[in-house]
Scaffold this motif. Structure first.
Motif, PDB file in Angstrom:
ATOM      1  N   ARG A   8       5.861  48.310 -11.499  1.00 65.63           N
ATOM      2  CA  ARG A   8       6.850  48.339 -12.496  1.00 65.63           C
ATOM      3  C   ARG A   8       6.424  49.371 -13.641  1.00 65.63           C
ATOM      4  O   ARG A   8       7.337  49.991 -14.139  1.00 65.63           O
ATOM      5  CB  ARG A   8       6.751  46.730 -13.369  1.00 65.63           C
ATOM      6  CG  ARG A   8       7.558  46.786 -14.410  1.00 65.63           C
ATOM      7  CD  ARG A   8       8.835  47.087 -14.487  1.00 65.63           C
ATOM      8  NE  ARG A   8       9.522  46.920 -15.710  1.00 65.63           N
ATOM      9  CZ  ARG A   8      10.801  47.701 -16.125  1.00 65.63           C
ATOM     10  NH1 ARG A   8      11.181  48.655 -15.231  1.00 65.63           N
ATOM     11  NH2 ARG A   8      11.241  47.762 -17.160  1.00 65.63           N
ATOM     12  N   GLN A  11       7.705  52.660 -12.121  1.00 68.16           N
ATOM     13  CA  GLN A  11       9.184  52.868 -12.271  1.00 68.16           C
ATOM     14  C   GLN A  11       9.539  53.190 -13.490  1.00 68.16           C
ATOM     15  O   GLN A  11      10.446  53.894 -13.659  1.00 68.16           O
ATOM     16  CB  GLN A  11       9.960  51.407 -11.879  1.00 68.16           C
ATOM     17  CG  GLN A  11       9.718  51.137 -10.429  1.00 68.16           C
ATOM     18  CD  GLN A  11      10.092  49.868  -9.861  1.00 68.16           C
ATOM     19  OE1 GLN A  11      10.011  48.698 -10.807  1.00 68.16           O
ATOM     20  NE2 GLN A  11      10.847  49.340  -8.977  1.00 68.16           N
ATOM     21  N   GLN A  19      13.534  58.580  -8.035  1.00 73.15           N
ATOM     22  CA  GLN A  19      13.838  57.244  -7.447  1.00 73.15           C
ATOM     23  C   GLN A  19      15.014  57.089  -6.776  1.00 73.15           C
ATOM     24  O   GLN A  19      15.040  56.143  -5.743  1.00 73.15           O
ATOM     25  CB  GLN A  19      13.776  56.313  -8.514  1.00 73.15           C
ATOM     26  CG  GLN A  19      12.296  56.353  -9.405  1.00 73.15           C
ATOM     27  CD  GLN A  19      12.272  55.038 -10.482  1.00 73.15           C
ATOM     28  OE1 GLN A  19      12.548  53.983 -10.314  1.00 73.15           O
ATOM     29  NE2 GLN A  19      11.957  55.434 -11.732  1.00 73.15           N
ATOM     30  N   HIS A  41      15.127  57.546 -17.479  1.00 67.57           N
ATOM     31  CA  HIS A  41      14.163  56.224 -17.750  1.00 67.57           C
ATOM     32  C   HIS A  41      13.547  56.634 -19.035  1.00 67.57           C
ATOM     33  O   HIS A  41      12.435  55.771 -19.573  1.00 67.57           O
ATOM     34  CB  HIS A  41      13.103  56.061 -16.594  1.00 67.57           C
ATOM     35  CG  HIS A  41      14.008  55.540 -15.313  1.00 67.57           C
ATOM     36  ND1 HIS A  41      14.676  54.481 -15.248  1.00 67.57           N
ATOM     37  CD2 HIS A  41      14.194  56.233 -14.103  1.00 67.57           C
ATOM     38  CE1 HIS A  41      15.366  54.361 -13.988  1.00 67.57           C
ATOM     39  NE2 HIS A  41      14.763  55.499 -13.403  1.00 67.57           N
ATOM     40  N   TYR A  83       4.216  56.053  -6.647  1.00 71.11           N
ATOM     41  CA  TYR A  83       5.057  55.329  -6.336  1.00 71.11           C
ATOM     42  C   TYR A  83       5.787  55.608  -5.153  1.00 71.11           C
ATOM     43  O   TYR A  83       6.241  54.782  -4.293  1.00 71.11           O
ATOM     44  CB  TYR A  83       6.285  56.128  -7.602  1.00 71.11           C
ATOM     45  CG  TYR A  83       7.529  55.462  -7.314  1.00 71.11           C
ATOM     46  CD1 TYR A  83       8.146  54.223  -7.682  1.00 71.11           C
ATOM     47  CD2 TYR A  83       8.509  56.442  -6.691  1.00 71.11           C
ATOM     48  CE1 TYR A  83       9.434  53.694  -7.719  1.00 71.11           C
ATOM     49  CE2 TYR A  83       9.872  55.967  -6.467  1.00 71.11           C
ATOM     50  CZ  TYR A  83      10.293  54.620  -6.789  1.00 71.11           C
ATOM     51  OH  TYR A  83      11.650  54.277  -6.545  1.00 71.11           O
ATOM     52  N   THR A  87       6.632  52.562  -2.250  1.00 72.22           N
ATOM     53  CA  THR A  87       7.864  52.242  -1.935  1.00 72.22           C
ATOM     54  C   THR A  87       8.215  52.801  -0.325  1.00 72.22           C
ATOM     55  O   THR A  87       9.276  52.818  -0.073  1.00 72.22           O
ATOM     56  CB  THR A  87       9.001  52.992  -2.758  1.00 72.22           C
ATOM     57  OG1 THR A  87       8.579  54.341  -2.975  1.00 72.22           O
ATOM     58  CG2 THR A  87       8.707  52.381  -4.229  1.00 72.22           C
TER      59      THR A  87
END
Length: 327
Positions: A8, A11, A19, A41, A83, A87
């Motif tokens: 989190r 992100q 992303q 973001h 990240y 993922t």
């Protein structure tokens, strides 16, 4: 930080083009370029520290432009690689290039204020510290306003971008060049003592472990802040990225009190410039024990409420310190 909370946190930080799309390569460089693609973001509703690295698309390759500090470029590359790994995407597509020190110096050199022995308060939470009728004056990536507290001229300085790590040290150097006599840094720091609950206490001190050696600076607060209720003190550790602060790191530094990227470089810069420096921070997270509040949920209403109370305490301590200080 637990894996779900770490993801989190990432992100919130990672550019939306990373992303939302796959890239053959992602190269992180130093460059303050608001004409490039701005991340979707970026935080809204904030005066300061909301700008994130921008990106240039070059075919199947992505160039990510972070404000030109060595620590920040390294940190953001670690953010992207971590990240991608979490993922299920290849992290080896990420490379980075540390900025030339001249580029970093020139970027910070755009800071231009008329100072004459002033106290400069820089950092986080400034909207709660300034007078309610104060007006912000804007420069290149920063804004400032000034007031008087107990006969002393005080300048509040905030940056739209992050002044991560070594950049913060360069800011102190620049402020000293411009005529500042004292610099206070207000921000957030991680606790290494497992007994300190986040967002309940403040941190201060005058010593940091920087590059394996201890550095002490002339402390604006002296013993004044540590004498106040709810203020914790101890040796600070300078770390360029939370992503380097694993279990082995914690074991190595467990006897110290706090960690963040900026305090050490700022203290070194103040010492070298012959000016006073002090920090008074909210303890925002705890590396040694799991608590409900950490860096992944900073926007939760209870966290915001608790921090607002602590910022008011910071305001009072600074004002009382100035009242006790001869003009």
């Amino acid at each position: 930080m637990a894996p779900d909370r770490l993801l989190r946190y990432l992100q919130i930080k990672v550019h939306h083009l990373i992303q939302d799309h796959d890239w053959d390569s992602i190269h992180v460089v130093g460059g303050y370029d608001r004409e490039a693609v701005i991340s979707a973001h970026e935080k809204t509703g904030k005066l300061f520290n909301f700008e994130r690295p921008t990106a240039d698309v070059q075919g199947r390759d992505l160039i990510v432009k972070a404000f030109p500090g060595a620590d920040y470029v390294h940190h953001y590359a670690l953010i992207i690689a971590t990240y991608l790994s979490m993922t299920g995407k290849p992290a080896d597509t990420v490379t980075y290039e540390l900025p030339d020190p001249t580029l970093s110096r020139d970027a910070v050199g755009k800071l231009d204020l008329e100072l004459d022995g002033d106290l400069v308060i820089v950092g986080w939470g400034l909207a709660h510290l300034v007078p309610p009728d104060g007006v912000w004056n804007h420069g290149h990536g920063y804004a400032w306003q000034h007031t008087e507290i107990h006969g002393r001229r005080v300048v509040y300085l905030g940056f739209l971008h992050s002044i991560w790590g070594d950049v913060a040290g360069r800011v102190v150097t620049r402020l000293a060049e411009l005529g500042a006599r004292e610099v206070v840094y207000v921000g957030k720091v991680g606790a290494l003592n497992p007994d300190i609950e986040p967002n309940t206490r403040l941190a201060t001190g005058n010593t940091s472990l920087v590059g394996g050696g201890f550095v002490t600076w002339p402390d604006f607060f002296s013993d004044f802040a540590t004498a106040q209720a709810g203020v914790h003190t101890g040796v600070h550790v300078t770390s360029p990225s939370i992503l380097l602060e694993n279990r082995d790191w914690l074991t190595e530094h467990a006897e110290h009190a706090f960690v963040d990227p900026e305090i050490g470089p700022m203290g070194v810069a103040a010492r070298d410039a012959g000016i006073e420096f002090g920090y008074l921070h909210v303890i925002s997270n705890n590396l040694a024990r799991h608590y409900p509040a950490d860096l992944s949920n900073e926007r939760h209403s209870d966290v915001v409420r608790r921090r607002t109370v602590l910022i008011r305490q910071i305001q009072d301590i600074i004002a009382n310190r100035l009242a006790a200080q001869p003009i």
